[in-house]
Write an enzyme that holds these catalytic residues in place. Structure first.
Site, short mmCIF file in Angstrom:
data_model
loop_
_atom_site.label_atom_id
_atom_site.label_comp_id
_atom_site.label_asym_id
_atom_site.label_seq_id
_atom_site.Cartn_x
_atom_site.Cartn_y
_atom_site.Cartn_z
N CYS A 34 48.34 -3.47 17.24
CA CYS A 34 49.78 -3.36 17.47
C CYS A 34 50.02 -2.67 18.82
O CYS A 34 49.45 -1.63 19.11
CB CYS A 34 50.53 -2.60 16.39
N ARG A 87 46.57 -6.41 21.89
CA ARG A 87 46.46 -5.48 20.76
C ARG A 87 46.89 -6.12 19.44
O ARG A 87 46.73 -5.53 18.38
CB ARG A 87 47.33 -4.24 21.01
N TRP A 129 49.79 -6.72 14.88
CA TRP A 129 48.59 -7.19 14.17
C TRP A 129 48.84 -6.83 12.71
O TRP A 129 48.87 -5.66 12.36
CB TRP A 129 47.34 -6.50 14.72
N ASN A 187 52.64 1.46 14.62
CA ASN A 187 51.25 1.03 14.64
C ASN A 187 50.51 1.93 13.66
O ASN A 187 50.71 3.14 13.67
CB ASN A 187 50.68 1.19 16.06
N GLY A 188 49.65 1.36 12.81
CA GLY A 188 48.90 2.17 11.85
C GLY A 188 49.22 1.76 10.43
O GLY A 188 49.79 0.69 10.20
N GLU A 194 24.62 -9.41 20.08
CA GLU A 194 25.83 -9.49 20.89
C GLU A 194 26.17 -10.95 21.21
O GLU A 194 27.35 -11.34 21.17
CB GLU A 194 25.64 -8.65 22.16
N LYS A 245 29.70 -12.70 20.07
CA LYS A 245 30.62 -13.36 21.01
C LYS A 245 30.95 -14.77 20.53
O LYS A 245 32.09 -15.21 20.59
CB LYS A 245 30.01 -13.43 22.42
N GLU A 296 33.29 -14.68 17.38
CA GLU A 296 34.68 -14.29 17.57
C GLU A 296 35.44 -15.26 18.48
O GLU A 296 36.66 -15.39 18.34
CB GLU A 296 34.81 -12.84 18.07
N HIS A 298 10.70 -13.85 7.46
CA HIS A 298 10.91 -13.16 6.18
C HIS A 298 12.15 -13.66 5.46
O HIS A 298 12.68 -12.98 4.59
CB HIS A 298 10.99 -11.65 6.41
N LYS A 356 42.47 -6.17 19.87
CA LYS A 356 41.64 -5.18 20.54
C LYS A 356 42.10 -3.81 20.07
O LYS A 356 43.26 -3.63 19.72
CB LYS A 356 41.84 -5.31 22.04
C1 F6R Z 1 33.69 -7.50 20.29
C2 F6R Z 1 34.56 -6.35 20.36
C3 F6R Z 1 34.52 -5.37 19.24
C4 F6R Z 1 34.58 -3.93 19.78
C5 F6R Z 1 34.70 -2.93 18.61
C6 F6R Z 1 34.70 -1.50 19.09
O1 F6R Z 1 33.81 -8.31 21.42
O2 F6R Z 1 35.29 -6.18 21.28
O3 F6R Z 1 33.42 -5.56 18.43
O4 F6R Z 1 33.43 -3.68 20.52
O5 F6R Z 1 35.89 -3.19 17.91
O6 F6R Z 1 35.76 -1.26 19.95
P1 F6R Z 1 35.80 0.04 20.85
O7 F6R Z 1 34.68 -0.07 21.85
O8 F6R Z 1 37.14 0.02 21.50
O9 F6R Z 1 35.59 1.20 19.94
#
Ligand code: F6R
Length: 616
Positions: free
Chosen positions: A2, A27, A75, A101-102, A485, A489, A492, A508, A611
């Site tokens: 949010c 966000r 969000w 937000n929250g 990683e 990627k 997502e 295994h 994010k």
């Molecule tokens: C993946 C991604 C998330 C963040 C995770 C932690 O591309 O962006 O997995 O890495 O949510 O976020 P931060 O680093 O902001 O604590």
């Protein structure tokens, strides 16, 4: 999670708010809404879906001129992403508009209380209760909005950033925060509140951090901060060290493309000023006494997602350099068992946003156990660094695309600096050894540049494989977190089944997933670094090829031994083993981006994500 923006000043609020929301849409993008105060009335427009839907609505049904307003990009948590659940929410008397937000954990009992007093709630959200509670509280506090906000916040449980406006006090915006981000922007033509400085950096680079459980009272020419009881408190000013252009696409189609391209600079900036003339590491921000550092018995990294992968890479380096055991813990799990952590533990919380609730809670748990805490963070003034004993900021600049890229490289860089600093202080490495690792690190920006020059074949391959059902990623040693990683990627961005495995673990169980034609991306260890790992990886490749997989090898320049075993080879520069993640992850980022594009997805704003995850 949010995005919130509020403005009061001399300029037209709506323009400022919509531009701020655009900057914060990363966000959350389930719905968006604005409220302004004009002619003693609240005017609200809100719409489900991305910000563009709200903008269309504003075009069709314009708002009157106003210099006071608030805006929100959502969000969804409580209640689906509908017009009705979009913020702002308004009290029944149309006096108070609130954005949030929250999560308000006790909203059900508050809702029941309101309903039993005759209030009809319009939405399914936890937020709406706040609008009604404030409106009901106003008569008992002489209609003083800050006091009503204080009274209501004291009754709320959970995490919240709240920003409200009152139709009867058009010169005022009031905000509150508990466990959720909110920063103040101090302008010359007015003042701002936002979840993130990106929302107002166009107007001012002067900002103020807010502390826990604080209320902020914003007028065009003044900002007052109090606690929830009304006592005036000081807030810490800071200057935003990047300008608005850093939060724009700068000629790229996508933020993620731009951020991938910025990685060499981000790594270089994160190293800047941290190595002195005599090639010793100086981390002035890491202000733990040398005696405490020498007495440490273990290091624990707490982080989520990509940041946790950076921590996993760091484990190999820090253990190697310091001989300290390093545990890497997913922050969301950490405090729910009984982790062995105490005053002789250094807990490193890695977070790009500095607001991830899981990481924050893990950090707080570690502090309660007496641990020394260090934040590695990209966002100045955010909660995780503020609550840590020490902080090493990464200098990646704003990361807007939801999928993390440049933050990952700078997190590895920063954890390496911390590892070397610990080794330097504890005397576990000779000075010339430290110097040589630092020289390798300093060389990484140009090595990453080389990778960026040769992404065309990766893009082509991604387009070719875009219809695959599933992609597996294999790595060993530091290549293992890189595999994780790469898979993250792809999940997502391309919404595709993808898994990362330690290559040796495949036999295994997971090898049963191999079916004819499945793409398997292999991060091949350097043959000159740890030859044994390279040889083992060749065996693992043969195991999957024998079962019909097509192998995409991420292999260093000059490694010819891989040629007979790979269907496709993506070359990366030959670098020392511990540096390989910094170059090997880049083609995986490009691969995922291109696959997502080919499959027609929104790369910067993938579905269901946001994010900065500020809920647990
Ligand atoms: C993946 C991604 C998330 C963040 C995770 C932690 O591309 O962006 O997995 O890495 O949510 O976020 P931060 O680093 O902001 O604590």
């Amino acid at each position: 999670m949010c995005g919130i923006v509020g403005y009061v000043g001399q300029k037209q609020a709506l323009e400022i708010i919509v531009a701020g929301l655009r900057r914060m849409e990363y966000r959350g993008y389930d719905s968006a809404g604005v409220a302004v105060v004009a002619d003693g009335k609240l005017e609200v427009r809100k719409k489900a879906g991305k910000l563009v839907n709200l903008e269309t609505l504003l075009g069709a049904d314009p708002l009157p001129n106003s210099t006071t307003g608030i805006g929100h990009t959502r969000w969804a948590t409580h209640g689906g992403p509908t017009d009705r659940n979009a913020h702002p929410h308004v009290s029944s008397d149309d006096r108070i508009a609130v954005i949030h937000n929250g999560i308000i954990e006790n909203f059900q009992s508050l809702r029941a209380e309101l309903e039993s007093s005759g209030v009809i709630l319009e939405s399914e959200t936890d937020t709406e209760v706040v609008a009604h509670l404030i409106s009901k509280a106003l008569p008992s506090v002489d209609h003083d909005l800050p006091r009503a906000m204080q009274a209501v916040c004291s009754r709320l449980e959970g995490a919240f950033t709240l920003v409200v406006v009152d139709s009867e006090q058009p010169d005022l915006v009031v905000g509150a925060r508990r466990n959720s981000p909110l920063v103040v922007g101090l302008g010359t033509d007015g003042n701002f509140l936002a979840s993130d400085v990106a929302a107002f950096v166009d107007h001012t680079r002067n900002a103020m951090e807010l502390g826990q459980d604080q209320i902020v009272i914003l007028r065009a020419d003044s900002v007052v901060v109090t606690d929830f009881s009304g006592n005036v408190e000081q807030a810490k000013p800071f200057t935003i060290d990047w300008d608005a252009s850093a939060a724009e696409k700068g000629g790229f189609d996508l933020f993620m493309q731009k951020e991938i391209s910025e990685q060499p600079k981000a790594v270089a900036d994160s190293l800047l000023g941290r190595i002195d003339e005599s090639h010793r590491i100086k981390l002035d921000e890491f202000n733990l006494e040398p005696a405490i550092i020498r007495d440490l018995k273990k290091v624990i990294v707490v982080a989520c997602g990509t940041a946790a992968h950076a921590g996993m890479v760091a484990k190999y380096a820090i253990e190697h350099w310091t001989h300290l055991p390093v545990d890497v813990e997913l922050a969301s799990e950490f405090r729910y068992r009984d982790p062995i952590v105490g005053p002789d533990s250094l807990v490193i919380a890695i977070s790009q946003s500095g607001e991830t609730m899981d990481t924050l809670m893990a950090l707080r748990h570690a502090k309660e156990q007496g641990a020394r805490t260090l934040a590695i963070c990209n966002t100045v003034g955010s909660t995780i660094p503020r609550e840590s004993d020490a902080v090493i900021y990464t200098y990646a600049g704003p990361e807007i695309a939801v999928a993390s890229t440049k933050a990952f490289l700078t997190q590895i860089t920063a954890t390496y600096l911390v590892g070397l600093f610990l080794a330097q202080t504890r005397g576990t490495m000779f000075e010339d050894e430290i110097r040589s690792v630092l020289a390798e690190l300093n060389d990484m920006p140009s090595q990453v540049d080389l990778v960026l020059d040769t992404t065309e074949p990766v893009q082509k391959l991604a387009r070719k494989l875009a219809s695959a059902r599933s992609v597996l990623f294999l790595g060993r040693h530091v290549g293992y977190p890189v595999a994780l990683e790469g898979a993250l990627k792809l999940k997502e961005l391309a919404y595709m089944h993808a898994e990362g495995f330690p290559a040796g673990e495949l036999k295994h169980g997971p090898i049963a997933l191999i079916e004819p034609g499945i793409p398997v991306v292999v991060i091949v260890p350097s043959p000159s670094g740890r030859a044994v790992l390279h040889d083992k990886m060749i065996s693992n490749i043969q195991e999957v090829r024998a079962r019909g997989a097509q192998v995409i090898a991420i292999a260093e320049e000059g490694d010819e031994s891989i040629v007979p075993f790979a269907d496709h080879i993506i070359r990366i520069p030959a670098v020392p083993t511990l540096m390989q993640p910094l170059v090997a992850v880049v083609p995986l980022q490009v691969f995922a981006l291109e696959m997502a594009r080919e499959r027609g997805h929104d790369v910067d704003q993938p579905r269901n994500l946001a994010k900065s995850v500020t809920v647990e």
